[in-house]
Design a protein around this motif. Structure first.
Motif, short mmCIF file in Angstrom:
data_model
loop_
_atom_site.label_atom_id
_atom_site.label_comp_id
_atom_site.label_asym_id
_atom_site.label_seq_id
_atom_site.Cartn_x
_atom_site.Cartn_y
_atom_site.Cartn_z
N VAL A 15 0.86 -1.19 0.00
CA VAL A 15 0.00 0.00 0.00
C VAL A 15 0.89 1.23 0.00
N MET A 16 0.86 1.95 -1.12
CA MET A 16 1.58 3.21 -1.26
C MET A 16 0.59 4.33 -1.01
N ALA A 17 0.86 5.12 0.03
CA ALA A 17 -0.07 6.19 0.42
C ALA A 17 0.42 7.53 -0.08
N VAL A 18 -0.50 8.35 -0.54
CA VAL A 18 -0.21 9.63 -1.18
C VAL A 18 -0.03 10.73 -0.14
N VAL A 19 1.06 11.47 -0.27
CA VAL A 19 1.28 12.68 0.53
C VAL A 19 1.47 13.82 -0.46
N ASN A 20 0.40 14.57 -0.73
CA ASN A 20 0.44 15.67 -1.69
C ASN A 20 0.88 16.96 -1.01
N VAL A 21 2.07 17.44 -1.35
CA VAL A 21 2.55 18.71 -0.79
C VAL A 21 2.32 19.77 -1.87
N THR A 22 1.04 19.96 -2.20
CA THR A 22 0.65 20.85 -3.30
C THR A 22 -0.56 21.68 -2.87
N PRO A 23 -0.73 22.86 -3.47
CA PRO A 23 -1.91 23.67 -3.15
C PRO A 23 -3.10 23.35 -4.03
N ASP A 24 -2.91 22.49 -5.05
CA ASP A 24 -3.95 22.34 -6.08
C ASP A 24 -4.23 20.89 -6.44
N SER A 25 -4.01 19.98 -5.52
CA SER A 25 -4.31 18.58 -5.78
C SER A 25 -5.80 18.38 -5.98
N PHE A 26 -6.18 17.49 -6.91
CA PHE A 26 -7.60 17.22 -7.14
C PHE A 26 -8.22 16.51 -5.94
N ILE A 52 4.45 2.39 2.08
CA ILE A 52 5.28 3.37 1.38
C ILE A 52 4.54 4.70 1.40
N LEU A 53 5.28 5.78 1.59
CA LEU A 53 4.72 7.13 1.47
C LEU A 53 5.21 7.75 0.17
N ASP A 54 4.28 8.17 -0.67
CA ASP A 54 4.63 8.75 -1.97
C ASP A 54 4.47 10.27 -1.88
N VAL A 55 5.59 10.97 -1.76
CA VAL A 55 5.59 12.40 -1.51
C VAL A 55 5.77 13.14 -2.84
N GLY A 56 4.82 14.02 -3.16
CA GLY A 56 4.89 14.74 -4.42
C GLY A 56 4.64 16.22 -4.25
N GLY A 57 5.32 17.04 -5.06
CA GLY A 57 5.17 18.48 -4.99
C GLY A 57 4.61 19.11 -6.24
N GLU A 58 4.08 18.28 -7.15
CA GLU A 58 3.48 18.80 -8.39
C GLU A 58 2.17 18.09 -8.65
N SER A 59 1.10 18.83 -8.78
CA SER A 59 -0.18 18.23 -9.10
C SER A 59 -0.19 17.77 -10.56
N VAL A 212 3.78 -4.49 -10.97
CA VAL A 212 2.80 -3.52 -11.46
C VAL A 212 2.24 -2.73 -10.28
N LEU A 213 2.31 -1.41 -10.39
CA LEU A 213 1.68 -0.49 -9.44
C LEU A 213 0.45 0.10 -10.10
N GLN A 250 -6.65 -9.39 -6.12
CA GLN A 250 -6.97 -10.67 -6.74
C GLN A 250 -6.21 -10.87 -8.04
N ALA A 251 -5.87 -9.76 -8.71
CA ALA A 251 -5.09 -9.85 -9.96
C ALA A 251 -3.60 -10.01 -9.70
N GLY A 252 -3.18 -9.85 -8.45
CA GLY A 252 -1.78 -10.08 -8.10
C GLY A 252 -0.85 -8.92 -8.35
N VAL A 253 -1.34 -7.68 -8.29
CA VAL A 253 -0.46 -6.55 -8.53
C VAL A 253 0.53 -6.38 -7.39
N TRP A 254 1.64 -5.72 -7.68
CA TRP A 254 2.69 -5.46 -6.68
C TRP A 254 2.24 -4.44 -5.65
N GLY A 255 1.54 -3.38 -6.10
CA GLY A 255 1.18 -2.33 -5.18
C GLY A 255 -0.03 -1.55 -5.64
N VAL A 256 -0.72 -0.93 -4.66
CA VAL A 256 -1.83 -0.02 -4.95
C VAL A 256 -1.48 1.33 -4.34
N ARG A 257 -1.75 2.38 -5.08
CA ARG A 257 -1.46 3.74 -4.62
C ARG A 257 -2.78 4.40 -4.24
#
Length: 279
Positions: A15-26, A52-59, A212-213, A250-257
């Protein structure tokens, strides 16, 4: 020293969790734009079970403008440094090689590039030199133009072919195959119907022979689930997202974000218990 690709538990995807460091994320409208708020949010996500924490600075929402390089780095560097320093596995969500390099120096151990190296011609060389796991997403252009590029003969076959070409180019530039994860790019240059087709045939992405993510979380194609006449706002799409997480497990993917970790973890536990009971 190479960073190894994290491996999922036996009974569920990572499980990759989203950390949006943005002012305009949807998805969250800038709730975590302040570095202290983003760090606190990251800690909360880890406490809820994120791997996993997925840190992003661009929407990358449709139509979003781009911050300049200095601003993107200003947003993410203190967040990456703090969370990695506390022991979290941190991914940096960036299309810029310079930001990727700075984030890895600050403690990130994965680079998640929604352009698959197409937005920055130096990305492949930098990732090869850093020797970190690299997520290459299917991409046909920046947010301002991507929804004008949704023509496919067969969306799954075409996405697979385009990802195969990117993998070949990355390997030719020195990126080791063992570093690579592929992401078919739900919501990026895809119509709602095309997203549903990809979800129905998600197991076909395994033919690429790489982890596959998948990121379906809060995407607009889920906005009319239970609400045919009016689009659900992003934060009300978490139940539908959790349902997709079960299908992906169920499809066996490596990760979900995902954005909402508790609903995802609960859904994945249900899927794991059913699978165990059926053995």
């Amino acid at each position: 020293m190479p960073r190894t690709l994290p491996q999922p538990p036996a009974d569920r995807p990572l499980v990759m969790a989203v950390v949006n460091v943005t002012p305009d994320s949807f998805s969250d409208g800038g709730r975590w734009f302040d570095a202290d708020a983003a760090i606190a949010h990251g800690r909360e996500l880890i406490g809820q079970g994120a791997d996993i924490l997925d840190v992003g600075g661009e929407s990358t929402r449709p139509g979003a403008g781009r911050p300049d390089e200095a601003e993107e780095l200003r947003r993410i560097e203190p967040v990456v440094r703090a969370l990695a320093g506390e022991g979290a596995v941190v991914s940096v969500d960036t299309m810029r090689s310079s930001v990727a390099a700075a984030a890895v120096e600050a403690g990130a151990t994965i680079v998640n590039d929604v352009s698959g190296g197409l937005a920055d011609e130096r990305m492949a060389d930098v990732v090869a030199g850093l020797d970190v796991p690299y997520v290459a997403m299917h991409w046909r252009g920046h947010s301002t133009v991507m929804q004008q590029r949704t023509d496919y003969a067969d969306v799954v076959a075409d996405v697979c072919a385009e990802l195969e070409a990117r993998v070949a180019a990355l390997e030719a530039a020195g990126v080791r195959r063992e570093q690579l994860v592929v992401d078919p790019g739900f919501g990026f240059a895809k119509t709602a119907d095309q997203n549903w087709q990809m979800l129905a045939r998600v197991a076909e992405f395994e033919r690429l022979g790489l982890p596959v993510l998948i990121g379906t979380s809060r995407k607009s194609f889920l906005s009319h689930v239970t609400s045919p006449d009016a689009a659900l706002p992003p934060d009300r799409r978490d139940p539908a997202t959790a349902a997709t997480s079960v299908l992906l497990a169920q499809a066996g993917v490596w990760g979900v974000r995902v954005h909402d970790v508790p609903s995802t973890m609960a859904a994945l536990e249900v899927a794991a218990r059913v699978a165990e009971a059926g053995r």
